[in-house]
Design a protein around this motif. Structure first.
Motif, PDB file in Angstrom:
ATOM      1  N   GLU A   1      77.462  78.199 -70.139  1.00 39.95           N
ATOM      2  CA  GLU A   1      78.898  77.909 -70.037  1.00 39.95           C
ATOM      3  C   GLU A   1      79.396  77.206 -71.306  1.00 39.95           C
ATOM      4  O   GLU A   1      80.511  77.445 -71.770  1.00 39.95           O
ATOM      5  CB  GLU A   1      79.173  77.048 -68.802  1.00 39.95           C
ATOM      6  CG  GLU A   1      79.028  77.847 -67.517  1.00 39.95           C
ATOM      7  CD  GLU A   1      79.020  76.976 -66.262  1.00 39.95           C
ATOM      8  OE1 GLU A   1      79.372  77.496 -65.203  1.00 39.95           O
ATOM      9  OE2 GLU A   1      78.636  75.789 -66.344  1.00 39.95           O
TER      10      GLU A   1
ATOM     11  N   GLY B   1      88.117  79.412 -65.960  1.00 41.46           N
ATOM     12  CA  GLY B   1      87.323  78.766 -64.910  1.00 41.46           C
ATOM     13  C   GLY B   1      86.705  77.475 -65.417  1.00 41.46           C
ATOM     14  O   GLY B   1      86.689  76.457 -64.721  1.00 41.46           O
ATOM     15  N   LEU B   2      86.239  77.511 -66.658  1.00 42.61           N
ATOM     16  CA  LEU B   2      85.632  76.308 -67.240  1.00 42.61           C
ATOM     17  C   LEU B   2      86.681  75.220 -67.454  1.00 42.61           C
ATOM     18  O   LEU B   2      86.410  74.036 -67.265  1.00 42.61           O
ATOM     19  CB  LEU B   2      84.945  76.638 -68.563  1.00 42.61           C
ATOM     20  CG  LEU B   2      83.731  77.570 -68.451  1.00 42.61           C
ATOM     21  CD1 LEU B   2      83.114  77.800 -69.814  1.00 42.61           C
ATOM     22  CD2 LEU B   2      82.700  76.979 -67.499  1.00 42.61           C
TER      23      LEU B   2
ATOM     24  N   ARG C   1      87.105  73.454 -64.390  1.00 45.57           N
ATOM     25  CA  ARG C   1      85.955  72.565 -64.142  1.00 45.57           C
ATOM     26  C   ARG C   1      86.060  71.291 -64.983  1.00 45.57           C
ATOM     27  O   ARG C   1      85.747  70.191 -64.520  1.00 45.57           O
ATOM     28  CB  ARG C   1      84.651  73.294 -64.480  1.00 45.57           C
ATOM     29  CG  ARG C   1      84.339  74.491 -63.575  1.00 45.57           C
ATOM     30  CD  ARG C   1      83.255  74.163 -62.570  1.00 45.57           C
ATOM     31  NE  ARG C   1      82.019  73.742 -63.189  1.00 45.57           N
ATOM     32  CZ  ARG C   1      81.112  74.562 -63.741  1.00 45.57           C
ATOM     33  NH1 ARG C   1      81.331  75.865 -63.749  1.00 45.57           N
ATOM     34  NH2 ARG C   1      80.009  74.097 -64.262  1.00 45.57           N
ATOM     35  N   ILE C   2      86.479  71.442 -66.243  1.00 45.67           N
ATOM     36  CA  ILE C   2      86.614  70.265 -67.114  1.00 45.67           C
ATOM     37  C   ILE C   2      87.653  69.305 -66.527  1.00 45.67           C
ATOM     38  O   ILE C   2      87.476  68.093 -66.521  1.00 45.67           O
ATOM     39  CB  ILE C   2      87.002  70.687 -68.556  1.00 45.67           C
ATOM     40  CG1 ILE C   2      85.854  71.482 -69.186  1.00 45.67           C
ATOM     41  CG2 ILE C   2      87.362  69.474 -69.411  1.00 45.67           C
ATOM     42  CD1 ILE C   2      86.215  72.224 -70.465  1.00 45.67           C
TER      43      ILE C   2
ATOM     44  N   LEU D   1      78.469  71.332 -67.239  1.00 43.65           N
ATOM     45  CA  LEU D   1      78.382  72.763 -67.559  1.00 43.65           C
ATOM     46  C   LEU D   1      76.956  73.137 -67.981  1.00 43.65           C
ATOM     47  O   LEU D   1      76.253  72.330 -68.591  1.00 43.65           O
ATOM     48  CB  LEU D   1      79.327  73.117 -68.714  1.00 43.65           C
ATOM     49  CG  LEU D   1      80.805  72.762 -68.551  1.00 43.65           C
ATOM     50  CD1 LEU D   1      81.594  73.246 -69.762  1.00 43.65           C
ATOM     51  CD2 LEU D   1      81.382  73.368 -67.275  1.00 43.65           C
TER      52      LEU D   1
ATOM     53  N   GLY E   1      88.345  69.099 -63.407  1.00 43.89           N
ATOM     54  CA  GLY E   1      87.889  68.617 -62.109  1.00 43.89           C
ATOM     55  C   GLY E   1      88.978  68.733 -61.051  1.00 43.89           C
ATOM     56  O   GLY E   1      89.135  67.885 -60.179  1.00 43.89           O
TER      57      GLY E   1
ATOM     58  N   ALA F   1      81.696  67.769 -67.578  1.00 45.09           N
ATOM     59  CA  ALA F   1      82.018  68.730 -66.511  1.00 45.09           C
ATOM     60  C   ALA F   1      80.775  69.310 -65.852  1.00 45.09           C
ATOM     61  O   ALA F   1      80.894  70.124 -64.935  1.00 45.09           O
ATOM     62  CB  ALA F   1      82.873  69.856 -67.096  1.00 45.09           C
TER      63      ALA F   1
ATOM     64  N   GLN G   1      91.143  69.929 -57.884  1.00 43.44           N
ATOM     65  CA  GLN G   1      90.845  70.344 -56.502  1.00 43.44           C
ATOM     66  C   GLN G   1      91.957  71.182 -55.881  1.00 43.44           C
ATOM     67  O   GLN G   1      91.740  71.839 -54.867  1.00 43.44           O
ATOM     68  CB  GLN G   1      90.642  69.109 -55.594  1.00 43.44           C
ATOM     69  CG  GLN G   1      89.588  68.133 -56.091  1.00 43.44           C
ATOM     70  CD  GLN G   1      88.219  68.776 -56.200  1.00 43.44           C
ATOM     71  OE1 GLN G   1      87.876  69.633 -55.393  1.00 43.44           O
ATOM     72  NE2 GLN G   1      87.450  68.409 -57.211  1.00 43.44           N
TER      73      GLN G   1
ATOM     74  N   ARG H   1      90.471  82.979 -62.310  1.00 44.32           N
ATOM     75  CA  ARG H   1      89.070  83.213 -61.970  1.00 44.32           C
ATOM     76  C   ARG H   1      88.449  84.373 -62.757  1.00 44.32           C
ATOM     77  O   ARG H   1      87.236  84.508 -62.794  1.00 44.32           O
ATOM     78  CB  ARG H   1      88.922  83.469 -60.454  1.00 44.32           C
ATOM     79  CG  ARG H   1      89.213  82.239 -59.615  1.00 44.32           C
ATOM     80  CD  ARG H   1      88.210  81.142 -59.898  1.00 44.32           C
ATOM     81  NE  ARG H   1      88.820  79.818 -59.758  1.00 44.32           N
ATOM     82  CZ  ARG H   1      88.535  78.941 -58.813  1.00 44.32           C
ATOM     83  NH1 ARG H   1      87.617  79.207 -57.929  1.00 44.32           N
ATOM     84  NH2 ARG H   1      89.141  77.776 -58.777  1.00 44.32           N
TER      85      ARG H   1
ATOM     86  N   THR I   1      94.147  77.272 -68.374  1.00 47.82           N
ATOM     87  CA  THR I   1      93.692  77.471 -66.997  1.00 47.82           C
ATOM     88  C   THR I   1      94.000  78.878 -66.479  1.00 47.82           C
ATOM     89  O   THR I   1      93.887  79.142 -65.278  1.00 47.82           O
ATOM     90  CB  THR I   1      94.321  76.414 -66.052  1.00 47.82           C
ATOM     91  OG1 THR I   1      95.752  76.465 -66.188  1.00 47.82           O
ATOM     92  CG2 THR I   1      93.841  75.014 -66.397  1.00 47.82           C
TER      93      THR I   1
END
Ligand code: MEV
Length: 429
Positions: A33, A340-341, A344-345, A29, A347, A27, A349, A334, A281
């Protein structure tokens, strides 16, 4: 460019720090993170104090990562927050088998939520309904006035519907539905703001009295779907042929379609997967739970959210559809650093993409459960996990855990006392 794959064999055998490092590289990081992932920082009491009232601290849960997911041709590592053993291992193994069938194909609806406005004391319910329909465009424009950033991002009111309910213990009521696209937000705040804002306008148009103004968690305009195939040969083991396994899994699926007692447990297994991603999430899992179960009962009988069948080549196919109002902006998504991570993991959109991943995870989790139930039963795997917990409780670490577990399983004696004794026996060898 090197193509990356989520098909990571032996991920579970790596140390916790190695796994976190691998996921951090996946990700992109930073080391800070990564420390959040390992629980060295993460949500602190100050942040918690800003999230809820009367905070006195935080409460941690395990964060795992499911491997092997291939969804619409793209690889995903899936963060899951769950306290129950076996779930992450089972879903990773399931995703590996679906991968052999080409992975999951998913789809989803536009992120349209429903805001409900309850109107009572109407002089004439049908004249009131007509007045609302005749002023639809004006009401939608009015709702958009308070839409803020969601409207700027292309969301906002999409339609208005009316539902007269004539026979109730408090007299007739007209339920007005505001259909509202919340884009990448779960959207509870936006839809509630819009519904509250419309109340005066609706009273003026209808001559009635507005009582409740609130979103519906039965978000049946905002569903996600996933479908996948597992080749029959992948289901063959020493004790069952692939064809027999397919048959038994299909029979298990039908059981949950026709019997609410089984459907409840079947859907619980689905939600083991869905909730774990929803929580990771930072989304509202109570909203997802209530929506899923209401949808499961939409035809008057509570049924399974998934469907299993055999295709013309004898392979196992499964599909799932459920309301999935998840967001990737706003709320805890958020505020909570680990949420948030998690995004990101993944990915991710868009909110729709997240909803589709949740559906695929739900289907994979369901497959894992009913495959185990329809073949060797689940206690086998559970007992191994239980043995592992006992070995750790007895003080085992590293490779000693596996040795203690294996010995207890072979002896059929899975107890803390035996784990402690084995620790002494094996270390003195
Ligand atoms: C346990 O958490 C979930 C299962 O009961 C689901 C099912 O029965 O399908 C194994």
């Amino acid at each position: 460019m090197k193509t990356r794959t989520s098909r990571i064999s032996g991920f579970y055998k790596r140390s916790l720090a190695e796994r976190a490092a691998l996921v951090a590289e996946w990700a992109g990081l930073t080391s800070a993170e990564q420390a959040t992932l390992l629980g060295m920082s993460g949500l602190n009491a100050q942040q918690a104090d800003n999230m809820i009232e009367n905070a006195i601290g935080t409460y941690a849960l395990p964060l795992g990562v499911a491997t092997n997911f291939l969804v619409n041709g793209q690889d995903y590592l899936v963060p899951m927050v769950i306290e129950e053993p076996s779930v992450v291992a089972a879903v990773s193994n399931a995703a590996r088998l679906f991968r052999e069938g080409g992975g999951f194909i998913t789809s989803s609806d536009e992120p349209v939520m429903i805001g409900q406005i309850q109107v009572l004391d109407l002089p004439d319910i049908y004249i009131a309904a007509g007045a609302i329909m005749a002023n639809k465009a004006a009401l939608m424009a009015e709702a958009d006035k308070v839409g803020g950033s969601i409207v700027k991002h292309g969301g906002g009111a999409r339609d208005i519907e009316v539902r007269p309910i004539l026979d109730t213990p408090v007299g007739p009521m007209l339920i007005v539905h505001l259909l509202y696209d919340t884009r990448d937000a779960m959207g509870a705040n936006a839809i509630n703001t819009a519904a509250e804002h419309l109340a005066n306008h609706i009273e003026a148009l209808t001559g009635g009295r507005v009582n409740l103004r609130i979103l519906s968690n039965l978000t049946d305009r905002r569903k996600a779907r996933a479908e996948g195939m597992v080749p029959a040969k992948e289901l063959a083991t020493d004790s069952i042929s692939g064809a027999d396994a397919v048959k038994a899994i299909v029979e298990a699926g039908v059981f949950a379609e026709v019997d609410p007692y089984r459907a409840t447990t079947h859907n619980k297994g689905i939600m083991n997967g869905v909730d774990a991603v929803v929580i990771a999430t930072g989304n509202d899992w109570r909203a997802i739970e209530s929506g899923a179960h209401a949808y499961a009962a939409r035809d008057g009988q509570y049924r399974s959210l998934s469907h299993w069948w055999q295709d013309s080549d004898g392979n196992l196919c499964g599909s799932i559809e459920l309301p999935l109002a998840v967001g990737i902006v706003g709320g805890a998504t958020r505020v909570h650093p680990a949420a948030g991570l998690a995004l990101r993991i993944l990915g991710i959109q868009s909110a729709r993409q997240l909803a589709e991943i949740c559906a695929a995870v739900g289907l994979a989790q369901n497959f894992a459960a009913i495959r185990a139930l329809a073949t060797e039963g689940i206690q086998n795997g559970h007992m191994r996990m239980h043995a592992r917990q006992l070995a750790v409780a007895a003080g085992a670490s590293g490779e000693m855990v596996a040795r203690v577990v294996q010995a207890m399983i072979e002896e059929g004696n899975i107890r803390l006392e035996r784990a402690k004794a084995l620790m002494i026996e094996l270390t003195s060898k």
